[in-house]
Design a protein around this motif. Structure first.
Motif, PDB file in Angstrom:
ATOM      1  N   ILE A 331      36.898  50.761  38.349  1.00 39.66           N
ATOM      2  CA  ILE A 331      37.700  51.332  39.081  1.00 39.66           C
ATOM      3  C   ILE A 331      38.590  50.361  40.099  1.00 39.66           C
ATOM      4  O   ILE A 331      39.825  50.450  39.836  1.00 39.66           O
ATOM      5  CB  ILE A 331      37.209  52.312  39.948  1.00 39.66           C
ATOM      6  CG1 ILE A 331      36.784  53.621  38.988  1.00 39.66           C
ATOM      7  CG2 ILE A 331      38.105  52.749  40.983  1.00 39.66           C
ATOM      8  CD1 ILE A 331      35.906  54.471  39.950  1.00 39.66           C
ATOM      9  N   PHE A 332      38.008  49.544  40.579  1.00 42.49           N
ATOM     10  CA  PHE A 332      38.550  48.468  41.237  1.00 42.49           C
ATOM     11  C   PHE A 332      39.424  47.532  40.486  1.00 42.49           C
ATOM     12  O   PHE A 332      40.849  47.068  40.794  1.00 42.49           O
ATOM     13  CB  PHE A 332      37.474  47.573  42.028  1.00 42.49           C
ATOM     14  CG  PHE A 332      37.337  47.900  43.383  1.00 42.49           C
ATOM     15  CD1 PHE A 332      38.081  48.239  44.291  1.00 42.49           C
ATOM     16  CD2 PHE A 332      35.900  48.545  43.545  1.00 42.49           C
ATOM     17  CE1 PHE A 332      37.877  48.749  45.659  1.00 42.49           C
ATOM     18  CE2 PHE A 332      35.673  49.008  44.736  1.00 42.49           C
ATOM     19  CZ  PHE A 332      36.512  49.121  45.695  1.00 42.49           C
ATOM     20  N   PHE A 333      38.993  47.268  39.156  1.00 43.91           N
ATOM     21  CA  PHE A 333      39.859  46.183  38.381  1.00 43.91           C
ATOM     22  C   PHE A 333      41.212  47.044  37.805  1.00 43.91           C
ATOM     23  O   PHE A 333      42.231  46.520  38.041  1.00 43.91           O
ATOM     24  CB  PHE A 333      39.102  46.109  36.994  1.00 43.91           C
ATOM     25  CG  PHE A 333      39.978  45.123  36.192  1.00 43.91           C
ATOM     26  CD1 PHE A 333      40.287  43.813  36.194  1.00 43.91           C
ATOM     27  CD2 PHE A 333      40.244  46.073  34.859  1.00 43.91           C
ATOM     28  CE1 PHE A 333      40.791  43.280  35.131  1.00 43.91           C
ATOM     29  CE2 PHE A 333      41.033  45.379  34.063  1.00 43.91           C
ATOM     30  CZ  PHE A 333      41.351  43.828  34.123  1.00 43.91           C
ATOM     31  N   ILE A 334      41.008  48.317  37.637  1.00 42.10           N
ATOM     32  CA  ILE A 334      42.260  49.174  37.152  1.00 42.10           C
ATOM     33  C   ILE A 334      43.041  49.299  38.472  1.00 42.10           C
ATOM     34  O   ILE A 334      44.349  49.292  38.221  1.00 42.10           O
ATOM     35  CB  ILE A 334      41.916  50.377  36.514  1.00 42.10           C
ATOM     36  CG1 ILE A 334      41.000  50.529  35.443  1.00 42.10           C
ATOM     37  CG2 ILE A 334      42.965  51.602  36.654  1.00 42.10           C
ATOM     38  CD1 ILE A 334      40.396  51.655  34.792  1.00 42.10           C
ATOM     39  N   TYR A 335      42.441  49.685  39.484  1.00 44.30           N
ATOM     40  CA  TYR A 335      43.344  49.641  40.874  1.00 44.30           C
ATOM     41  C   TYR A 335      44.059  48.115  41.315  1.00 44.30           C
ATOM     42  O   TYR A 335      45.209  48.419  41.583  1.00 44.30           O
ATOM     43  CB  TYR A 335      42.524  50.157  41.959  1.00 44.30           C
ATOM     44  CG  TYR A 335      43.392  50.038  43.338  1.00 44.30           C
ATOM     45  CD1 TYR A 335      44.039  51.273  43.618  1.00 44.30           C
ATOM     46  CD2 TYR A 335      43.085  49.076  44.159  1.00 44.30           C
ATOM     47  CE1 TYR A 335      44.493  51.642  44.778  1.00 44.30           C
ATOM     48  CE2 TYR A 335      43.775  49.378  45.532  1.00 44.30           C
ATOM     49  CZ  TYR A 335      44.519  50.665  45.801  1.00 44.30           C
ATOM     50  OH  TYR A 335      45.287  50.602  46.982  1.00 44.30           O
ATOM     51  N   ASN A 336      43.642  47.312  41.120  1.00 41.77           N
ATOM     52  CA  ASN A 336      44.162  45.877  41.426  1.00 41.77           C
ATOM     53  C   ASN A 336      45.240  45.539  40.135  1.00 41.77           C
ATOM     54  O   ASN A 336      46.008  44.968  40.266  1.00 41.77           O
ATOM     55  CB  ASN A 336      43.389  44.885  41.494  1.00 41.77           C
ATOM     56  CG  ASN A 336      42.441  44.994  42.795  1.00 41.77           C
ATOM     57  OD1 ASN A 336      42.821  45.539  43.726  1.00 41.77           O
ATOM     58  ND2 ASN A 336      41.122  44.502  42.561  1.00 41.77           N
ATOM     59  N   LEU A 337      44.987  46.178  39.004  1.00 43.24           N
ATOM     60  CA  LEU A 337      45.808  45.833  37.668  1.00 43.24           C
ATOM     61  C   LEU A 337      47.115  46.607  37.816  1.00 43.24           C
ATOM     62  O   LEU A 337      48.220  45.943  37.601  1.00 43.24           O
ATOM     63  CB  LEU A 337      45.124  46.250  36.489  1.00 43.24           C
ATOM     64  CG  LEU A 337      45.703  45.854  35.226  1.00 43.24           C
ATOM     65  CD1 LEU A 337      45.759  44.271  35.232  1.00 43.24           C
ATOM     66  CD2 LEU A 337      45.094  46.589  34.051  1.00 43.24           C
ATOM     67  N   PHE A 338      47.136  47.787  38.548  1.00 44.32           N
ATOM     68  CA  PHE A 338      48.108  48.524  38.826  1.00 44.32           C
ATOM     69  C   PHE A 338      48.804  48.342  40.000  1.00 44.32           C
ATOM     70  O   PHE A 338      49.993  49.085  40.437  1.00 44.32           O
ATOM     71  CB  PHE A 338      48.235  50.059  38.307  1.00 44.32           C
ATOM     72  CG  PHE A 338      47.913  50.183  36.636  1.00 44.32           C
ATOM     73  CD1 PHE A 338      49.053  49.976  36.027  1.00 44.32           C
ATOM     74  CD2 PHE A 338      46.659  50.300  36.153  1.00 44.32           C
ATOM     75  CE1 PHE A 338      48.604  50.188  34.342  1.00 44.32           C
ATOM     76  CE2 PHE A 338      46.360  50.561  35.061  1.00 44.32           C
ATOM     77  CZ  PHE A 338      47.231  50.382  34.030  1.00 44.32           C
TER      78      PHE A 338
END
Length: 338
Positions: A331-338
């Motif tokens: 979730i953190f990876f996806i959040y920081n990606l977008f």
């Protein structure tokens, strides 16, 4: 074949009963949907070859019928006193009676006495539905007529009973029952913020419950001594199972911490005094989860070799446990990606 077909029919009517309840625009329609749901779930949990299953189905039937009767009583009496306009609540007592009926249906404390006893006699598949799907309709219906002052006390009692009741349990089904009661308190607190937060918490809890109950069902485990003895043959499975306990308790960096984190942050912003009790009781649940995990890895660990290729997880188990253990990082990876 006939049993599988009838089970599929009852399963579909179980789902339709919940959908009828939450989409109805009258309380009589709500009551009918709850009855359809109840009469569909009873044949699914009863088993003529297992006396404990029959006992649990009878307990569940009696409790749910009592809750439905209380709900119907409050609706009828309220319609009499308010001129048949049943969506306007002018009388405080009828709100409490209606809320109590819905809390009894979902097994929230102090109306929880039936819940561990019913779970003790059911299979893991039926326990999963009792812990997750059967709570959807009462939770959503509670938002239509919620009394926040009353629910605040229910939240505190639920988290306290769920935390203390799980201490020194040897049965996994009773432990999961008290864990569910504790999570009911957190789910009820999410209704103070918005339905979106309730949905996030409920989906996360359902995923965590599915991942750990799938493993219990796969190995046919019902007590802790079975966990300690059977899973010594597969340290990888033992690692995933007991780390799922920590995720269920809300320990970072696992996925179970994510919905609790959201609720804690928003309840602090709303100055909710009950948050202190909720966090304290969660620490108690983490205490006995960590105690169980420590015992499994340090005191009852007899396998020397880490990898045992005869007991590697299957695909579904691997996906469920990966999302449960590493979902927060994703979730953190996806959040920081977008």
């Amino acid at each position: 074949m006939d049993k599988n077909f009838s089970s599929m029919i009852f399963f579909l009517t179980l789902i339709s009963g919940t959908l009828i309840s939450i989409s109805s625009n009258s309380w009589m329609g709500v009551w009918m949907g709850l009855e359809i749901n109840l009469l569909s779930f009873i044949p699914l949990i009863s088993n003529s070859k297992n006396i404990l299953s029959n006992e649990s189905s009878l307990k569940y039937f009696l409790v749910q019928v009592l809750a439905s009767a209380i709900l119907l009583f409050s609706v009828i009496m309220n319609s009499i006193f308010n001129g048949m306009n049943i969506f306007f609540y002018n009388d405080y007592i009828f709100i409490l009676i209606l809320n109590s009926a819905l809390l009894l249906k979902m097994g929230a404390a102090p109306f929880h006495s039936w819940f561990p006893g019913v779970m003790e006699g059911l299979s893991w598949f039926n326990n999963f539905f009792l812990m997750t799907w059967q709570k959807i309709a009462p939770m959503i219906l509670l938002t239509y007529c919620i009394n926040f002052k009353f629910i605040t006390y229910i939240i505190m009692i639920s988290v306290i009973i769920g935390a203390i009741g799980g201490i020194n349990q040897t049965s996994l089904r009773k432990l999961m029952a008290y864990s569910s009661i504790n999570h009911i308190g957190w789910m009820l607190s999410s209704l103070f913020i918005s339905n979106l937060y309730w949905m996030i918490y409920f989906i996360s809890y359902s995923l965590l419950s599915l991942s750990i109950l799938y493993m219990f069902n796969y190995f046919n485990i019902f007590f802790f001594n079975q966990c300690y003895n059977i899973l010594n043959f597969s340290p990888v499975m033992k690692f995933m199972m007991f780390f799922n306990f920590l995720s269920l308790g809300g320990l970072p960096p696992f996925l179970g911490f994510f919905p609790k984190w959201l609720l804690i942050q928003n309840l602090i912003n709303n100055n909710m005094f009950m948050l202190t009790i909720m966090v304290t009781m969660t620490l108690i649940t983490l205490f006995y989860y960590i105690r169980i995990t420590y015992s499994a890895f340090m005191l009852n660990y007899t396998e020397i070799k880490w990898m045992n290729f005869n007991y590697l997880p299957n695909f579904y188990m691997l996906i469920l446990n990966f999302s449960s253990l590493f979902g927060l990082s994703i979730i953190f990876f996806i959040y920081n990606l977008f």
